[in-house]
Design a protein around this motif. Sequence first.
Motif, mmCIF file in Angstrom:
data_model
loop_
_atom_site.group_PDB
_atom_site.id
_atom_site.type_symbol
_atom_site.label_atom_id
_atom_site.label_comp_id
_atom_site.label_asym_id
_atom_site.label_seq_id
_atom_site.Cartn_x
_atom_site.Cartn_y
_atom_site.Cartn_z
ATOM 1 N N GLY A 38 43.199 -53.769 -69.825
ATOM 2 C CA GLY A 38 43.646 -52.546 -69.032
ATOM 3 C C GLY A 38 44.855 -52.219 -69.918
ATOM 4 N N GLY A 40 45.429 -50.312 -72.373
ATOM 5 C CA GLY A 40 45.349 -49.053 -72.909
ATOM 6 C C GLY A 40 44.703 -48.878 -74.271
ATOM 7 N N LYS A 41 43.986 -50.124 -74.797
ATOM 8 C CA LYS A 41 43.582 -50.031 -76.124
ATOM 9 C C LYS A 41 42.380 -48.922 -76.324
ATOM 10 N N THR A 42 41.685 -48.798 -75.178
ATOM 11 C CA THR A 42 40.471 -47.937 -75.461
ATOM 12 C C THR A 42 40.833 -46.526 -75.184
ATOM 13 N N THR A 43 41.802 -46.349 -74.191
ATOM 14 C CA THR A 43 42.421 -44.951 -74.032
ATOM 15 C C THR A 43 43.068 -44.505 -75.292
ATOM 16 N N HIS A 208 39.471 -58.750 -79.276
ATOM 17 C CA HIS A 208 39.807 -59.953 -78.312
ATOM 18 C C HIS A 208 39.711 -61.241 -78.840
HETATM 19 P P1 ATP Z 1 39.967 -53.784 -72.093
HETATM 20 O O1 ATP Z 1 40.210 -54.807 -73.059
HETATM 21 O O2 ATP Z 1 39.575 -54.334 -70.809
HETATM 22 O O3 ATP Z 1 38.820 -53.044 -72.660
HETATM 23 P P2 ATP Z 1 41.742 -51.550 -72.576
HETATM 24 O O4 ATP Z 1 43.152 -52.253 -73.083
HETATM 25 O O5 ATP Z 1 40.840 -51.007 -73.580
HETATM 26 O O6 ATP Z 1 41.180 -52.655 -71.537
HETATM 27 P P3 ATP Z 1 41.815 -48.948 -71.038
HETATM 28 O O7 ATP Z 1 40.398 -48.985 -70.835
HETATM 29 O O8 ATP Z 1 42.508 -48.000 -72.153
HETATM 30 O O9 ATP Z 1 42.183 -50.666 -71.267
HETATM 31 O O10 ATP Z 1 42.449 -48.901 -69.620
HETATM 32 C C1 ATP Z 1 43.925 -48.704 -69.422
HETATM 33 C C2 ATP Z 1 44.184 -48.435 -68.068
HETATM 34 O O11 ATP Z 1 43.753 -47.050 -67.953
HETATM 35 C C3 ATP Z 1 43.689 -48.948 -67.048
HETATM 36 O O12 ATP Z 1 44.481 -49.046 -65.854
HETATM 37 C C4 ATP Z 1 42.358 -48.238 -66.361
HETATM 38 O O13 ATP Z 1 41.799 -48.263 -65.305
HETATM 39 C C5 ATP Z 1 43.048 -46.679 -66.909
HETATM 40 N N1 ATP Z 1 41.933 -45.724 -67.225
HETATM 41 C C6 ATP Z 1 41.128 -45.785 -68.548
HETATM 42 N N2 ATP Z 1 40.290 -44.670 -68.464
HETATM 43 C C7 ATP Z 1 40.562 -43.875 -67.376
HETATM 44 C C8 ATP Z 1 39.997 -42.826 -66.716
HETATM 45 N N3 ATP Z 1 39.180 -42.071 -67.364
HETATM 46 N N4 ATP Z 1 40.559 -42.280 -65.511
HETATM 47 C C9 ATP Z 1 41.404 -43.071 -64.838
HETATM 48 N N5 ATP Z 1 41.906 -44.404 -65.358
HETATM 49 C C10 ATP Z 1 41.571 -44.696 -66.523
#
Ligand code: ATP
Length: 251
Positions: A38, A40-43, A208
């Motif tokens: 969570g 924000g990496k994939t975002t 990870h």
């Molecule tokens: P992981 O290691 O679990 O994959 P991450 O670091 O990739 O996590 P993200 O998937 O980028 O994390 O999510 C970051 C935050 O943004 C989280 O709180 C997630 O719920 C939120 N989020 C991501 N995409 C969306 C979306 N399309 N709509 C609403 N919230 C989102």
Amino acid sequence: MVLEVKNITKRFGGITALKNISFTIQQGEIYGLIGPNGAGKTTMFNCITNIVEPTEGEIFFNGEKITKLKPYKITEKGICRTYQNIRLFPQMTALQNVMVGGHSRISAGVFRSVIRTKSQKQEEKLLKEKSEELLELVGLGQLKDQFAENLAYGQQRRLEIARALASNPTLLLLDEPAAGMNETETDNLFDLIKKIQSMGITVLIIEHDMSLVMRLCDRITVLNFGEKLAEGTPDEIQNNEAVIEAYLGKE
Ligand code: ATP
């Protein structure tokens, strides 16, 4: 500089997934993006490829602003990615899956000069040869006629990389490529990513598996709750108190 991420913020309603994130990636680097679930990496990957539009900030690729370009245009510029969840066509062969990636390259115009001079049949033959080479590169040459769904998990992950490479990227984004892999598969993946780097392709990787990240990456950014916690070499990151506290210490 290949990629410049400048003051990117992404809000989803009340959730701030990324807060004012900046970093730059140099040509030929393997650059890591790490942090807890969570963070924000994939975002960040979705913002770079404009699958989601950043709320604020700008992204430059080879000096050109790509922030508002359509995702297919960004592919055309040379950025390709894999996804956290495997997205293959299960009932197509390994070869067909890679060729699909190559077709997006043709439609993106990278092959335009070839299209002008060669017939469709020749073009298809060229694409098949290129796809077979990529399957050899990722160690799946012998399995090219197997349906994707019949491949082992680690093989499917490598097939995804071959498909992304078929679009001829200069920057490859890998989203958790080692997820679900055993030790041997991860070692093979390490060799493959190093090979990709030696082909002159810059790599941005979310992962990870800290042992893999620390062996593989030239530099790393650590995200935590959407904020940039640290940036540095693997040594610097492993010895950073804030990173140990927020992430590494809990592994
Ligand atoms: P992981 O290691 O679990 O994959 P991450 O670091 O990739 O996590 P993200 O998937 O980028 O994390 O999510 C970051 C935050 O943004 C989280 O709180 C997630 O719920 C939120 N989020 C991501 N995409 C969306 C979306 N399309 N709509 C609403 N919230 C989102």
